[in-house]
Design an enzyme around this catalytic site. Structure first.
Site, PDB file in Angstrom:
ATOM      1  N   LYS A 147       0.879  -1.172   0.000  1.00 18.15           N
ATOM      2  CA  LYS A 147       0.000   0.000   0.000  1.00 18.15           C
ATOM      3  C   LYS A 147       0.914   1.218   0.000  1.00 18.15           C
ATOM      4  O   LYS A 147       1.660   1.462   0.937  1.00 18.15           O
ATOM      5  CB  LYS A 147      -0.921   0.041   1.208  1.00 18.15           C
TER       6      LYS A 147
ATOM      7  N   GLY B 127       5.969   3.744  10.586  1.00 18.30           N
ATOM      8  CA  GLY B 127       5.208   4.980  10.655  1.00 18.30           C
ATOM      9  C   GLY B 127       4.881   5.352  12.076  1.00 18.30           C
ATOM     10  O   GLY B 127       5.673   5.096  12.988  1.00 18.30           O
ATOM     11  N   SER B 128       3.705   5.927  12.268  1.00 13.69           N
ATOM     12  CA  SER B 128       3.338   6.450  13.585  1.00 13.69           C
ATOM     13  C   SER B 128       2.893   5.339  14.518  1.00 13.69           C
ATOM     14  O   SER B 128       2.493   4.261  14.087  1.00 13.69           O
ATOM     15  CB  SER B 128       2.188   7.444  13.437  1.00 13.69           C
TER      16      SER B 128
ATOM     17  N   GLY C 294      -0.851   4.571  13.766  1.00  9.10           N
ATOM     18  CA  GLY C 294      -1.051   3.739  12.581  1.00  9.10           C
ATOM     19  C   GLY C 294      -0.623   2.300  12.819  1.00  9.10           C
ATOM     20  O   GLY C 294      -1.355   1.355  12.506  1.00  9.10           O
ATOM     21  N   GLY C 295       0.551   2.138  13.397  1.00 12.82           N
ATOM     22  CA  GLY C 295       1.081   0.791  13.608  1.00 12.82           C
ATOM     23  C   GLY C 295       0.248   0.004  14.594  1.00 12.82           C
ATOM     24  O   GLY C 295      -0.050  -1.177  14.376  1.00 12.82           O
TER      25      GLY C 295
ATOM     26  N   GLU D 290       7.114  -0.730  12.942  1.00 14.26           N
ATOM     27  CA  GLU D 290       8.192   0.052  13.546  1.00 14.26           C
ATOM     28  C   GLU D 290       7.594   1.441  13.724  1.00 14.26           C
ATOM     29  O   GLU D 290       7.230   2.086  12.743  1.00 14.26           O
ATOM     30  CB  GLU D 290       9.400   0.014  12.624  1.00 14.26           C
TER      31      GLU D 290
ATOM     32  N   CYS E 223      13.226   8.121  12.393  1.00 12.38           N
ATOM     33  CA  CYS E 223      12.689   7.439  13.574  1.00 12.38           C
ATOM     34  C   CYS E 223      13.766   7.285  14.632  1.00 12.38           C
ATOM     35  O   CYS E 223      13.473   6.976  15.781  1.00 12.38           O
ATOM     36  CB  CYS E 223      12.072   6.096  13.221  1.00 12.38           C
TER      37      CYS E 223
ATOM     38  N   GLU F 264       7.703  11.107  21.620  1.00  7.64           N
ATOM     39  CA  GLU F 264       8.231  11.586  20.347  1.00  7.64           C
ATOM     40  C   GLU F 264       7.445  12.790  19.808  1.00  7.64           C
ATOM     41  O   GLU F 264       6.220  12.765  19.727  1.00  7.64           O
ATOM     42  CB  GLU F 264       8.178  10.460  19.305  1.00  7.64           C
TER      43      GLU F 264
END
Lengths: 526, 526
Positions: free
Chosen positions: A184, A240-241, A244-245, A264, A301, A391
């Site tokens: 995606k 990603g965030s 989202g993860g 991650e 990251c 973060e």
């Protein structure tokens, strides 16, 4: 290459959906011409069904055949030439030099996996030969190797539009493992994604790979959700965030058949500058830190978001110099306006907190630019307000001052999982703070001495991962050759005649692999 | 040894709870004398807090020290002598001969892990040396090894009261990895559990291991739930029912910090008897099958619950002979009355299904005895009613007859995950049915040719695992030396001076390990 905005489903381009979007010029904040079509459920389903069909063939390709495919992908990416870098620069505002380096990393990664496949021992062949006369029971012949899991869903990341995106680490390692892949694309660089997607498709055709070994779908949450929920998908890779993860993880573990999710999700990457190092090279460390904090507009990251020192004159000088160094960094645009807004919001939140002082706040003269920030507080404040060390994605960092050495330990003890932790230390510091090292070993995936966490080498010994919430699976890395382990599992063959076994396990060792034979590593035939 | 019925929390015996229970004589169905105390939340919490404290010390013990501990556990188990076997026989009705064998397996397993630890290469040390002159950027020194996850919760299984229980595979592999362990004893053999638990505690004391490296709690769902939900627990090992394992998995992935759950939940273990083998040795195969189905009263997770043949005269003879062989097997008691009830209910359910015929139904003359059953149906029936091939725990199996070869493939294609699949085949069969082998590779953790799935060797190449729903994590094995991988994760050290590194990663290679140095396996120093 003329962009079409379509989904790449096996060998077919499709655009069946009603939801469309465009790329955005990240420097200007304006829309780019091509219209992109978010994939419908039916398009996602077709991509996955094709991936499943392709898997049955692809998983049985030899290491050399898969290596040819990966190398051809690298060649096709290079063949896109400057057009790829230019489109990517438009969509991300990342400088061309950086993108050139990232392209090199992306292709280097594909070639490193190709090398791993040609050598072949990564399958970890294990052979326990039969002991027909053993008492009280004979031992059968047992042979084990790693085999691929099945079709993998990969979610492109926004911050590395090449190296962690369509042909990035997750795709490279999944294809190397023998899995088919449905990517995606990240909607923040859809044109870059289409170009790289076409390069992969071309490479697959040129090397005789089955249709569906790779597909690319565009869009946001809807096609992503469909993909992760599809019963034929067997694993998920994501960078990603946290939000989202974690959403992908939650969806995957609630499926009728749960599957592994390798998300991650970033990290604050605490840096400890110990007294000896501060004394010896405080000014140089301040300069290095300022560079690391602003590298890629802080969109790494592994960005060092927290820096801990013990109070001293040298510490004060270090904090001050870091601010001065940051003041020299000209603001540059972030990847998207959404990220910039989130960055401003994050900084505002930090500034409002009791006990937080602003050491340096750059000013940005332009709607897309992100000004660097350098804040400070006491470790005591951070212990009371853990949100201070969460973060903030962008070019900022928080300096924390400990009143006593013991506070460093306390701070380390209460840390949740991070990708990295860093110590700037003399040899004497390392000896004196060895218990701090022991504490940090349990908190991170990579421990660094005397450099900065930004910069993740693609190699055999790299680990890019870490305890939750840095990732959803501490047991694996997303960078380096060990990433192939995410997409495989062991299979044991018992009592098979040699000729009926995969080559990796046959008596003659025709692939010349390192194998564990009756507990001893060897390249000998049986 | 005088049983106390108490929980073993570190070095303290506790009995704080109001809920008590006793062991049951599995042959007679009567209660045994000692009262056991289900652990309270506070007792579970103390066990886990001690385990966490112990972990900080235990994880840094050398391989040789951990090996001494594991070997001492084996010695202490042997020192329990016949009293252990007798109590275990009372609680499980498993014959003394079988339990003697299982004790040997349990101690052998502990000793095999000790051997693995003394050799040491299991930590998979990887070293990429620095390339200070590399362009455009230097490469830092990177060194990776596997480190333990943290305190592990282990759930004892009822069907292997020694080998998959208190000192079973999960405990042995977790302790070998360097994790501390809290075992929840299975309530079906609490006395056996206490005896083995005390042996482990004694071994820990004798070898200088920290208090809390091992604790044992008694009870059922309540202490189990508390244990899995405890924030300091970092992984879970379980062998048992699908319901139990899935409940633990669901609880663990919904924690604020999700953790891995290795639940091995059983399987129907399809057996394919191919035409050539049927012709060549149908009668012998029928005899072998009858033995495998009734081994341990059918209470093996690798019990062959489904047997598929293509219709032929030889197939009819095989089905008939299997029934005759089963008729000769005298019924013996199951582990618990609950399992026996579930077995009867499962058999009744199968019998009522349309298209299912009873080939053999033994009769049991005694309230605790489980009579063997042998049913048959067509593959078409099984394809329409997948519940026909779900596990019925006990000494039964279903023969399925395919009208055409293609039905075998169809049946294999629709299989969900199982621990094993078996082919009885001539070399010609194997060549002709190679696509069936390819299909089955994707469905199971172990593929067997020409023997039976019961009997799981403890060795380097064994894989005891498989795709969901056979387990909750297809990527790992619960049996064999590779089980140590369940309880570890990679950690990368970047830029460390050699002296500050763990011994496994130091330049001189003081432990003489196989290490991957710049991509090559070697025992050389750097």
């Amino acid at each position: 290459m003329q962009l079409t905005g379509k989904n790449l489903i096996g060998l077919i381009d499709t655009a069946e959906g009603a939801h469309t979007f465009t790329g955005v010029d990240a420097t200007l904040g304006t829309e780019l011409p091509t219209t992109f079509y978010e994939a419908t459920d039916a398009e996602v389903d077709r991509a996955v069904v094709l991936a499943d069909r392709a898997f049955a063939t692809y998983r049985r390709k030899s290491g050399a055949q898969k290596a040819d495919f990966l190398e051809k992908i690298a060649d096709e990416i290079m063949a896109l030439g400057d057009a790829l870098l230019e489109r990517c620069h438009q969509e991300t505002a990342l400088p061309l030099g950086r993108l050139q380096g990232e392209r090199g990393r992306t292709c280097g990664q594909l070639r490193l996996f190709a090398e791993l496949l040609r050598e072949g021992s990564w399958v970890e062949a294990r052979i326990d030969t039969a002991l027909p006369d053993r008492q009280p029971l004979p031992r059968p012949d047992l042979r084990q190797m790693l085999i691929p899991l099945g079709p993998v869903a990969v979610f492109g990341a926004s911050n590395f539009p090449l190296a962690f995106s369509v042909a990035g680490g997750d795709t490279a390692s999944a294809l190397a493992a023998g899995c088919s892949v449905v990517v995606k694309a990240h909607p923040a660089h859809p044109g870059t994604s289409e170009m790289v997607g076409r390069a992969i498709r071309k490479a697959a055709e040129a090397t005789g790979m089955p249709e569906g070994v790779f597909s690319l779908v565009h869009g946001g949450i809807a096609p992503g959700t469909k993909l992760v929920g599809h019963p034929l998908i067997k694993a998920v890779g994501f960078t990603g965030s946290f939000r989202g993860g974690k959403a992908l993880y939650d969806a995957a573990v609630r499926r009728p058949e749960p599957i592994p999710v390798y998300a991650e999700m970033g990290s604050t990457n605490p840096v400890f500058v110990l007294p000896g190092a501060l004394k010896e090279r405080g000014a140089a460390l301040a300069q290095g830190l300022a560079q690391s904090v602003t590298l890629g507009v802080g969109q790494f990251c592994t960005n060092p978001g927290v820096v801990v020192v013990e109070q001293s004159d040298e510490a004060e000088a270090f904090l001050k110099t870091t601010g001065e160094q940051l003041a020299n960094v000209a603001p540059t645009p972030m990847l998207t306006s959404g990220l910039l807004q989130a960055y401003h919001k994050g900084i505002e939140g930090l500034k409002k907190m009791e006990g937080v002082a602003v050491m340096q706040a750059n000013v940005a003269d332009g709607a897309t630019l992100a000004p660097a920030h350098w804040l400070r507080a006491s470790v005591q404040t951070a212990l009371r307000h853990p949100e201070l060390t969460e973060e903030v994605f962008g070019p900022s960092s928080v300096g924390l001052v400990a009143e006593r050495k013991e506070e460093l330990y306390e701070f380390a003890r209460q840390l949740h999982g991070h990708l990295t932790a860093t110590l700037h230390a003399t040899e004497a510091d390392l000896a004196e703070y060895r218990d701090l090292v022991a504490l940090l070993e349990q908190k991170v995936g990579r421990l660094i001495v005397n450099s900065f966490p930004t910069g993740v080498e693609v190699s055999h010994a790299m680990n890019h991962g870490g305890p939750y919430p840095a990732t959803t699976d501490v047991r694996t890395t997303s960078v380096g050759t060990q990433a192939i382990k995410r997409f495989v599992r062991p299979l044991c063959y018992q009592g098979f005649p040699s000729a009926a076994l995969p080559e990796a396990l046959q008596d003659a060792n025709p692939l010349n692999l390192w194998r564990l034979v009756n507990g001893e590593w060897s390249k000998e035939a049986i």
